[in-house]
Scaffold this motif. Sequence first.
Motif, mmCIF file in Angstrom:
data_model
loop_
_atom_site.group_PDB
_atom_site.id
_atom_site.type_symbol
_atom_site.label_atom_id
_atom_site.label_comp_id
_atom_site.label_asym_id
_atom_site.label_seq_id
_atom_site.Cartn_x
_atom_site.Cartn_y
_atom_site.Cartn_z
ATOM 1 N N TYR A 314 1.185 -1.138 0.513
ATOM 2 C CA TYR A 314 -0.125 0.062 0.383
ATOM 3 C C TYR A 314 1.075 1.065 -0.027
ATOM 4 C CZ TYR A 314 0.575 0.442 5.395
ATOM 5 O OH TYR A 314 1.353 0.927 6.661
ATOM 6 N N ARG A 315 -0.140 2.497 -0.581
ATOM 7 C CA ARG A 315 0.690 3.394 -0.427
ATOM 8 C C ARG A 315 0.136 4.186 -0.076
ATOM 9 N NH1 ARG A 315 3.330 8.177 -1.466
ATOM 10 N NH2 ARG A 315 3.847 9.113 -3.251
ATOM 11 N N LEU A 316 0.814 5.396 0.981
ATOM 12 C CA LEU A 316 0.695 6.141 2.311
ATOM 13 C C LEU A 316 0.894 7.583 1.617
ATOM 14 C CD1 LEU A 316 -1.922 6.473 3.883
ATOM 15 C CD2 LEU A 316 -0.117 6.122 5.540
ATOM 16 N N VAL A 317 0.211 8.738 1.861
ATOM 17 C CA VAL A 317 0.300 10.289 1.708
ATOM 18 C C VAL A 317 -0.348 10.791 2.732
ATOM 19 C CG1 VAL A 317 0.909 12.104 0.596
ATOM 20 C CG2 VAL A 317 0.949 10.484 -0.674
ATOM 21 N N LEU A 318 -0.023 11.165 3.634
ATOM 22 C CA LEU A 318 -0.355 12.179 5.212
ATOM 23 C C LEU A 318 -0.496 13.341 4.939
ATOM 24 C CD1 LEU A 318 0.394 10.025 8.359
ATOM 25 C CD2 LEU A 318 -2.103 10.046 6.052
ATOM 26 N N ARG A 319 -1.057 14.125 4.976
ATOM 27 C CA ARG A 319 -1.096 15.763 5.001
ATOM 28 C C ARG A 319 -0.332 16.132 6.789
ATOM 29 N NH1 ARG A 319 -5.800 15.995 1.582
ATOM 30 N NH2 ARG A 319 -5.912 16.565 -0.107
ATOM 31 N N PRO A 320 -0.037 16.671 6.401
ATOM 32 C CA PRO A 320 1.059 17.169 7.751
ATOM 33 C C PRO A 320 -0.193 17.378 9.045
ATOM 34 C CG PRO A 320 1.411 19.177 6.275
ATOM 35 C CD PRO A 320 0.663 18.134 5.725
ATOM 36 N N GLY A 321 -0.342 16.629 9.783
ATOM 37 C CA GLY A 321 -0.667 16.531 11.128
ATOM 38 C C GLY A 321 -1.687 15.451 11.185
ATOM 39 N N ALA A 322 -1.909 14.533 9.876
ATOM 40 C CA ALA A 322 -2.681 13.654 9.640
ATOM 41 C C ALA A 322 -2.339 12.488 10.550
ATOM 42 C CB ALA A 322 -3.241 13.579 8.511
ATOM 43 N N VAL A 323 -3.435 11.372 10.280
ATOM 44 C CA VAL A 323 -2.886 10.646 11.141
ATOM 45 C C VAL A 323 -3.722 9.323 10.731
ATOM 46 C CG1 VAL A 323 -3.068 9.326 13.548
ATOM 47 C CG2 VAL A 323 -3.202 12.063 13.461
ATOM 48 N N VAL A 324 -3.044 8.149 10.512
ATOM 49 C CA VAL A 324 -3.594 6.347 10.644
ATOM 50 C C VAL A 324 -3.327 6.026 12.235
ATOM 51 C CG1 VAL A 324 -3.179 4.724 9.171
ATOM 52 C CG2 VAL A 324 -2.851 6.856 8.214
ATOM 53 N N GLY A 325 -4.485 5.109 12.064
ATOM 54 C CA GLY A 325 -4.197 4.034 13.127
ATOM 55 C C GLY A 325 -5.096 4.910 14.110
ATOM 56 N N PRO A 326 -5.046 3.995 15.285
ATOM 57 C CA PRO A 326 -4.015 3.204 15.883
ATOM 58 C C PRO A 326 -4.202 1.568 15.055
ATOM 59 C CG PRO A 326 -5.275 4.155 17.605
ATOM 60 C CD PRO A 326 -6.106 4.373 17.284
ATOM 61 N N ALA A 327 -4.594 1.165 14.969
ATOM 62 C CA ALA A 327 -4.752 -0.064 13.938
ATOM 63 C C ALA A 327 -3.628 -1.715 14.056
ATOM 64 C CB ALA A 327 -4.952 -0.224 12.716
ATOM 65 N N TRP A 328 -3.956 -2.307 13.461
ATOM 66 C CA TRP A 328 -3.036 -3.446 13.274
ATOM 67 C C TRP A 328 -3.311 -4.517 12.564
ATOM 68 C CZ3 TRP A 328 -6.721 -2.863 17.427
ATOM 69 C CH2 TRP A 328 -7.613 -4.226 17.257
ATOM 70 N N VAL A 436 -14.919 9.608 8.463
ATOM 71 C CA VAL A 436 -13.052 9.376 7.920
ATOM 72 C C VAL A 436 -12.724 7.336 8.099
ATOM 73 C CG1 VAL A 436 -12.715 11.857 7.512
ATOM 74 C CG2 VAL A 436 -12.237 10.488 9.883
ATOM 75 N N THR A 437 -12.447 7.368 7.007
ATOM 76 C CA THR A 437 -11.724 5.870 7.370
ATOM 77 C C THR A 437 -10.604 6.047 6.858
ATOM 78 O OG1 THR A 437 -14.290 5.285 5.781
ATOM 79 C CG2 THR A 437 -12.085 4.060 5.569
ATOM 80 N N ALA A 438 -9.528 4.991 8.003
ATOM 81 C CA ALA A 438 -8.405 4.748 7.989
ATOM 82 C C ALA A 438 -7.812 6.476 8.006
ATOM 83 C CB ALA A 438 -8.094 4.205 6.021
ATOM 84 N N ILE A 439 -7.901 7.187 7.263
ATOM 85 C CA ILE A 439 -6.693 8.832 7.318
ATOM 86 C C ILE A 439 -7.640 10.201 8.478
ATOM 87 C CG2 ILE A 439 -5.444 10.582 5.680
ATOM 88 C CD1 ILE A 439 -5.172 8.498 3.905
ATOM 89 N N LEU A 440 -7.357 10.114 9.096
ATOM 90 C CA LEU A 440 -7.589 11.580 10.345
ATOM 91 C C LEU A 440 -7.238 12.490 10.013
ATOM 92 C CD1 LEU A 440 -7.635 9.074 13.197
ATOM 93 C CD2 LEU A 440 -9.722 8.665 11.628
ATOM 94 N N PRO A 441 -7.844 13.675 9.445
ATOM 95 C CA PRO A 441 -7.392 14.600 9.021
ATOM 96 C C PRO A 441 -7.042 15.857 10.570
ATOM 97 C CG PRO A 441 -9.302 14.260 7.487
ATOM 98 C CD PRO A 441 -9.343 13.411 9.174
ATOM 99 N N GLN A 442 -6.625 16.367 10.169
ATOM 100 C CA GLN A 442 -5.737 17.106 11.281
ATOM 101 C C GLN A 442 -6.736 17.998 11.705
ATOM 102 O OE1 GLN A 442 -3.137 20.482 10.538
ATOM 103 N NE2 GLN A 442 -2.208 20.113 12.464
ATOM 104 N N SER A 443 -7.168 18.230 10.832
ATOM 105 C CA SER A 443 -8.786 19.346 11.501
ATOM 106 C C SER A 443 -9.664 18.482 12.452
ATOM 107 C CB SER A 443 -9.574 20.253 10.516
ATOM 108 O OG SER A 443 -10.618 20.924 11.119
ATOM 109 N N HIS A 444 -9.789 19.540 13.396
ATOM 110 C CA HIS A 444 -11.245 18.550 14.583
ATOM 111 C C HIS A 444 -12.713 19.529 13.828
ATOM 112 C CE1 HIS A 444 -8.081 16.833 17.077
ATOM 113 N NE2 HIS A 444 -7.362 18.599 17.002
ATOM 114 N N SER A 445 -12.292 19.937 12.866
ATOM 115 C CA SER A 445 -14.141 20.010 12.500
ATOM 116 C C SER A 445 -14.973 18.708 11.756
ATOM 117 C CB SER A 445 -13.935 21.217 11.227
ATOM 118 O OG SER A 445 -13.052 21.459 10.824
ATOM 119 N N SER A 446 -15.427 19.201 11.062
ATOM 120 C CA SER A 446 -16.413 17.778 10.482
ATOM 121 C C SER A 446 -15.675 17.543 8.998
ATOM 122 C CB SER A 446 -17.433 18.766 9.960
ATOM 123 O OG SER A 446 -17.449 19.540 9.442
ATOM 124 N N GLU A 447 -15.328 16.446 8.917
ATOM 125 C CA GLU A 447 -14.450 16.491 7.802
ATOM 126 C C GLU A 447 -14.676 16.087 6.276
ATOM 127 O OE1 GLU A 447 -13.697 14.789 10.350
ATOM 128 O OE2 GLU A 447 -11.968 14.874 11.529
#
Length: 463
Positions: A314-328, A436-447
């Motif tokens: 898999y290939r992942l590009v996260l914008r500044p401050g974005a999060v993936v996980g917790p996941a296993w 949102v699925t998998a990728i969690l944006p930095q903003s705490h507003s409605s994504e």
Amino acid sequence: MKLVDTMTFFLFFLLTLCVTSAVSVEAGGAPTSSQYLRHAGDLRELIKAEGGSVRSWGGALEEFPNASLGAGMVTLEAGFMMLPEYSDCHFLLYVIEGSAFVGLMSPVGIPTNARRIEQGDVFAIPRGWVSWAVNCGSSRLRVFAAWDTSEGHHRGECTHFHLAGASSTATAAAEHQKDTGSILRGFSKDLLAKAWDVDVSHVERLLRSQHGSAIVRLPSRSGTSRATCQDVVNQVADTWTKTSTISQLAMGLGDDVNGEQGPSSAFGLLPLPGGEHVYRLDRSSADVANKGGKLWLLNVHRMPALRQLGMGAYRLVLRPGAVVGPAWSVNAHHIVYIIRGKGHVQIAGPDGRNELDAEVRAGQVVAIPRFFAALKVASEEEPLEIISVTSSSMPLSSFLSGTTSLLKNMPLDVVTHAFNIDSELEEHFREKRREVTAILPQSHSSESQDLSTSFLSGSRSLL
């Protein structure tokens, strides 16, 4: 007297430092990152030549129990060729930069791929299949490679069998590299002449003409200009499509004991091509795309050849401050290579142990064992780009955040009793990150909702 006092203070300081470190380790302080995090400086040279190199982070990553996975980097300079070879390992490669023409032949001599690979492509090489590469471009080819050594001749290592090339035993021994001489040098010239029905002098000429090994400069008649190099590429592709012998092999035909053409005794048993071995990952549509970044998945459904390798990516590009996980991952180990940017990775093990807590940047590799939960966070200043290879062609992962969160979808009473919290606090967690699925944006507003729904269906099994 002052000198004695100074020395006494210095010794006391060293003693205090040692005691403090010992107490920290005994108390369960954070472990060193070397077990799960490897740096570019940890790479070991396996092949080093004027025209490129093959480097490894070790034969197998020791933190993967009951698995034999390795990773490294491959480079090929413009105007050079990687000589044909086969290996006792499966390989999955991702092109970080540059381009090259690659060839791949199945064990029965059928050319399966003869094409150009470039940045963002994934290339699969099954064990025992012959491959080669020619860089006809003007820039260096740089590739991240992961491999499976489970059936290797030497435990934890890949053994390469080169079809052409001069012996490099002396040079390799001096520089602690692998010898890359042709396997044909292991036979006597008279028996090779008998096998090919040629003169011994022809065999001698064949074996002594190539002075290079593993990676060689292309001669001017076929490599220093782009046009002539491309002519060689076109000839190979033309041979692939027109050779009648290859067509006969594909139909299962061979020679019988009388030398007449007839059905092959091995028909139905010989491995035939398993589908396309190159996938243009970066140029495909992202499976997940939202304000936090993009995710591209590659599993056996999209590249059937991966079934033979038992690997995915898999290939992942996260914008500044974005999060993936917790996941296993339920059924796959992950080898994560940082392509660009910087970020933070944490790994949690059994009993709430912190196995890794490290800042990561381009050129590093992180090993995430199966069942160990991980968090990946891009820095606040720049994006984080990664490529990950998995030890399953159809991995399955579990998330604790986002739409598919196990905690979010678990019965309310189970969560409140398990964590000993009231329903109001539980509802606060349940209401967050609903869209949102998998990728969690930095903003705490409605994504914004994910632009692709494929991750929520069959493709969701890879991260």
